[in-house]
Design a protein around this motif. Structure first.
Motif, PDB file in Angstrom:
ATOM      1  N   GLU A  67       0.817  -1.211   0.000  1.00 37.01           N
ATOM      2  CA  GLU A  67       0.000   0.000   0.000  1.00 37.01           C
ATOM      3  C   GLU A  67       0.853   1.263   0.000  1.00 37.01           C
ATOM      4  O   GLU A  67       0.576   2.208  -0.749  1.00 37.01           O
ATOM      5  N   PHE A  68       1.910   1.296   0.816  1.00 39.53           N
ATOM      6  CA  PHE A  68       2.706   2.523   0.941  1.00 39.53           C
ATOM      7  C   PHE A  68       3.469   2.827  -0.343  1.00 39.53           C
ATOM      8  O   PHE A  68       3.548   3.979  -0.776  1.00 39.53           O
ATOM      9  N   LYS A  69       4.069   1.766  -0.974  1.00 45.88           N
ATOM     10  CA  LYS A  69       4.794   1.973  -2.223  1.00 45.88           C
ATOM     11  C   LYS A  69       3.859   2.428  -3.333  1.00 45.88           C
ATOM     12  O   LYS A  69       4.205   3.317  -4.143  1.00 45.88           O
ATOM     13  N   ILE A  70       2.653   1.855  -3.372  1.00 46.45           N
ATOM     14  CA  ILE A  70       1.687   2.242  -4.404  1.00 46.45           C
ATOM     15  C   ILE A  70       1.263   3.690  -4.215  1.00 46.45           C
ATOM     16  O   ILE A  70       1.143   4.455  -5.182  1.00 46.45           O
ATOM     17  N   ARG A  71       1.034   4.101  -2.969  1.00 47.67           N
ATOM     18  CA  ARG A  71       0.641   5.491  -2.720  1.00 47.67           C
ATOM     19  C   ARG A  71       1.766   6.453  -3.114  1.00 47.67           C
ATOM     20  O   ARG A  71       1.512   7.527  -3.680  1.00 47.67           O
ATOM     21  N   ASP A  72       3.039   6.071  -2.829  1.00 54.19           N
ATOM     22  CA  ASP A  72       4.175   6.939  -3.213  1.00 54.19           C
ATOM     23  C   ASP A  72       4.266   7.070  -4.728  1.00 54.19           C
ATOM     24  O   ASP A  72       4.494   8.172  -5.261  1.00 54.19           O
ATOM     25  N   LEU A  73       4.108   5.937  -5.448  1.00 58.10           N
ATOM     26  CA  LEU A  73       4.166   5.990  -6.901  1.00 58.10           C
ATOM     27  C   LEU A  73       3.040   6.856  -7.465  1.00 58.10           C
ATOM     28  O   LEU A  73       3.254   7.637  -8.403  1.00 58.10           O
ATOM     29  N   ASN A  74       1.872   6.727  -6.900  1.00 57.57           N
ATOM     30  CA  ASN A  74       0.741   7.528  -7.379  1.00 57.57           C
ATOM     31  C   ASN A  74       0.986   9.012  -7.135  1.00 57.57           C
ATOM     32  O   ASN A  74       0.646   9.862  -7.971  1.00 57.57           O
ATOM     33  N   ASP A  75       1.585   9.351  -5.990  1.00 59.01           N
ATOM     34  CA  ASP A  75       1.911  10.751  -5.713  1.00 59.01           C
ATOM     35  C   ASP A  75       2.936  11.285  -6.718  1.00 59.01           C
ATOM     36  O   ASP A  75       2.827  12.417  -7.201  1.00 59.01           O
ATOM     37  N   GLU A  76       3.951  10.451  -7.047  1.00 60.99           N
ATOM     38  CA  GLU A  76       4.981  10.883  -8.004  1.00 60.99           C
ATOM     39  C   GLU A  76       4.381  11.088  -9.392  1.00 60.99           C
ATOM     40  O   GLU A  76       4.759  12.032 -10.104  1.00 60.99           O
ATOM     41  N   ILE A  77       3.463  10.208  -9.780  1.00 58.52           N
ATOM     42  CA  ILE A  77       2.835  10.357 -11.094  1.00 58.52           C
ATOM     43  C   ILE A  77       2.044  11.651 -11.156  1.00 58.52           C
ATOM     44  O   ILE A  77       2.102  12.397 -12.150  1.00 58.52           O
ATOM     45  N   ASN A  78       1.289  11.964 -10.114  1.00 57.87           N
ATOM     46  CA  ASN A  78       0.518  13.203 -10.101  1.00 57.87           C
ATOM     47  C   ASN A  78       1.433  14.424 -10.115  1.00 57.87           C
ATOM     48  O   ASN A  78       1.130  15.425 -10.762  1.00 57.87           O
ATOM     49  N   LYS A  79       2.592  14.329  -9.424  1.00 54.52           N
ATOM     50  CA  LYS A  79       3.548  15.440  -9.435  1.00 54.52           C
ATOM     51  C   LYS A  79       4.107  15.646 -10.840  1.00 54.52           C
ATOM     52  O   LYS A  79       4.243  16.794 -11.317  1.00 54.52           O
ATOM     53  N   LEU A  80       4.449  14.547 -11.538  1.00 58.30           N
ATOM     54  CA  LEU A  80       4.964  14.655 -12.896  1.00 58.30           C
ATOM     55  C   LEU A  80       3.894  15.200 -13.848  1.00 58.30           C
ATOM     56  O   LEU A  80       4.207  15.941 -14.791  1.00 58.30           O
ATOM     57  N   LEU A  81       2.639  14.826 -13.626  1.00 59.09           N
ATOM     58  CA  LEU A  81       1.571  15.349 -14.472  1.00 59.09           C
ATOM     59  C   LEU A  81       1.445  16.862 -14.338  1.00 59.09           C
ATOM     60  O   LEU A  81       1.245  17.579 -15.329  1.00 59.09           O
ATOM     61  N   ARG A  82       1.566  17.340 -13.095  1.00 62.82           N
ATOM     62  CA  ARG A  82       1.510  18.794 -12.904  1.00 62.82           C
ATOM     63  C   ARG A  82       2.696  19.477 -13.576  1.00 62.82           C
ATOM     64  O   ARG A  82       2.556  20.539 -14.189  1.00 62.82           O
ATOM     65  N   GLU A  83       3.869  18.860 -13.453  1.00 63.40           N
ATOM     66  CA  GLU A  83       5.065  19.444 -14.083  1.00 63.40           C
ATOM     67  C   GLU A  83       4.926  19.442 -15.605  1.00 63.40           C
ATOM     68  O   GLU A  83       5.333  20.405 -16.283  1.00 63.40           O
TER      69      GLU A  83
END
Length: 283
Positions: A67-83
């Motif tokens: 769960e924790f790794k999946i949440r971190d990956l999802n956060d990184e994807i959303n950050k890259l989308l904003r960038e």
């Protein structure tokens, strides 16, 4: 010490410049898109971000990461989308194409558009995390209540029973019941005929009580007396309201005549005095 550190920084700067000149050092992406002033480089950084997003979206499909790794990956994807959005705005400012309008939409592994055009998005196994799955479950739409017009559309000949015989089920049942009722009637007639011939007294059938019959209540003594008086005089009269006697009628006529004479010949003062006297006497 300060002099040695200065010499080391100078040497390091010369070494990096030499490597940049030779093309051996990879150029880092600017932290802010506004720092880039060249359109080709902005296009390059955008493609680089899209490549990183693709890799992380492929990784997040693995539900065994935890769960924790999946949440971190999802956060990184959303950050890259904003960038990526920032770089697309910068590319448009530099005279490039408007990727926000003509670019392909971001799709998840199921081939569906990620819910929500803006804001936080969930990819891959992140959609099955506790508390996230409920966000994607659609609530059942409430049943639409039919209006009177909709109900009237369903009213046809079948509603009134005009097509009950079309299915071929009712007619055989009616014929069977009619045949049985006819046999019973014939059997009853034969039994009554044989009993009449043999001279037996038929048991009187109890008549069904009519629901429309009016049950008369027992008359009291006064009604009986009035009825007898009516029979003696030859005319039956039932008084439903109090009827004055002949004497009362004559007195009422005399009072009315007196009032007419007073109103015609007496003065207003005399009439007032007469009215006051009648009031005092209770006449």
């Amino acid at each position: 010490m300060a002099r040695n550190a200065e010499k080391a920084m100078t040497a390091l700067a010369r070494f990096r410049n030499a490597q940049l000149a030779e093309g051996k050092v990879k150029e880092r992406r600017p932290f802010l898109a506004s720092e880039c002033s060249e359109l080709p480089k902005a296009e390059k950084w955008r493609r680089q971000i899209i490549s990183e997003i693709s890799k992380k979206v492929a990784q997040i499909q693995n539900a065994g990461l935890g769960e924790f790794k999946i949440r971190d990956l999802n956060d990184e994807i959303n950050k890259l989308l904003r960038e990526k959005g920032h770089w697309e705005v910068r590319i448009k400012e530099l005279g490039g194409p408007d990727y926000a309008r003509v670019g392909p939409r971001m799709l998840d592994h199921e081939g569906k558009e990620v819910p929500g055009n803006r804001g936080y998005k969930y990819f891959g196994a992140a959609r099955d995390l506790p508390g996230v799955r409920e966000l994607f479950e659609k609530e059942p739409s409430p049943a639409m209540r039919k209006t009177r017009g909709d109900l009237m559309k369903e009213v046809d000949a079948e509603y009134y029973g005009y097509r009950d015989e079309d299915d071929g089920v009712l007619l055989p049942l009616e014929a069977q019941y009619e045949k049985q009722a006819l046999l019973e009637a014939v059997q009853k007639w034969r039994t009554e005929k044989e009993s009449r011939l043999s001279g037996e007294k038929q048991p009187e059938e109890e008549e069904e009580e009519s629901i429309y019959a009016v049950h008369k209540e027992e008359p009291d003594e006064e009604e009986i007396r009035e009825e007898l008086e009516g029979e003696e005089g030859g005319v039956t009269f039932i008084a439903h309201v109090p009827v004055p006697s002949q004497k009362e009628v004559e007195e009422a006529l005399v009072r009315r005549k007196k009032m007419e004479l007073l109103q015609r010949y007496a003065s207003e003062t005399l009439q007032a005095q007469s009215q006051a006297a009648r009031t005092l006497l209770g006449v």
